[in-house]
Design an enzyme around this catalytic site. Sequence first.
Site, PDB file in Angstrom:
ATOM      1  CE  LYS A  65      41.618  45.021  38.999  1.00  0.00           C
ATOM      2  NZ  LYS A  65      41.223  44.331  37.737  1.00  0.00           N
ATOM      3  CB  SER A 140      43.384  41.225  37.821  1.00  0.00           C
ATOM      4  OG  SER A 140      42.599  42.196  37.140  1.00  0.00           O
ATOM      5  CB  SER A 164      40.072  41.060  35.448  1.00  0.00           C
ATOM      6  OG  SER A 164      41.266  40.514  34.944  1.00  0.00           O
TER       7      SER A 164
END
Length: 422
Positions: A65, A140, A164
């Site tokens: 990420k 996310s 997330s």
Amino acid sequence: MGATRAASNQPMRADTAACPRRPASPPDGVAWHRDRAGRARLRRIDGIWITEVERPSEGVRLAVKDLFDTAGLTTTYGSVIFADHVPTETAEAVRRLEQAGYANVGKANLHEFAYGTTSLNMHFGAVPNPIAPDRIAGGSSGGSAAALAAGLAEAALGTDSGGSIRIPSACCGTVGLKPTYGLVPLEGCFPLAPSYDHAGPMARDVPGCTAMIHALVPGFEEHGLESLEDVRIGVAWLEHADPGVRERVRAATELFPRRESLDLPFAEGTFPLFMREVGDVHRALFPDNAEAYGAEVRRKIERCLEVSDGEAEAAADARAAYRDRVAKLTDAFDLVVTPTLPIVAPRAAEAANDAFRDQLTQFTYPINALGRPALALPCGPAEDGLPASVQLVGRPGEDSLVLAAGALLESALASLDRGRAA
């Protein structure tokens, strides 16, 4: 901009060289290409990657990420403000994975500054859902889950402050673990709400997450669980899920012989603390860079900056009371089992509003308020043939039991599917 994030997870100040007051130029749908030594090309590939590693090392393909610093590799935090940010140090969690034989193949796209559930990023493109092109990948950590679902990586690293890791895992039909708070280091990771933030593994199956947690947590010991009969579970929140999701999760809970219904409360009154922490992270950065924030995230940051000391203190008290109450209610259970999401992945055209955000975090945010470990894994097709996801929640520090039960449940669900197909 070569400075890495500080180990304290405090936000970079807007008046330092590490953060420009305005981006050099806004994105136009085509990302930047870098020619300078030591920098990978910054580009968008179907919205999954922000930065692709052109010559990755040998090893298990890992999607990282783009909230985690990576030395010599562009790290944007999903924001155009940091489009030129190349850290000099690598985040501790990434370093541990690389030392264990994982090979970073790309920095995965995400919701801007990790503050959202859709990964519809106006700067670097909307993350696609490989299993349902008209649906969101979730956020996310959307790019991390999408990279797994698309077969671009075997493992992925995500963060989870309100769901997330688990939301995109549910949307993309993959597996994700939000560990116990503090178990996986966050040094070198841009914060969202520090006392809610978790880093954790994402994979295509539970063994994949377990292998990653061994690398992320030296000395991690697996639980010697032999049967789901050895686990007593409390089943909660089924009544709040859509019919297809509810039935799939109910079928998963029925694989645990020792189960009871549990009236588990939600984390009412705690969210102003989350908002205040987000506001504090962006308090120095936002004033001189507000125009560079996407409209949705900018609006949310503005609300967070308005949370008063009194509201934050009351919310902190509410979280402490919630933790005490849940501890008493769940004392007799080894695990709490719920749906991960009340719905399947929503259509992208419908998902970018506050109502969907609240729905997508309904069953995940409370577990962040508790700081407990939680595993999301797919449990069969629900509405529109899309996967439902079941969430296994353990006591703080009992990540090994969560993973062991998850592995047994995953195998039992696979046997159940084979039986239906026969």
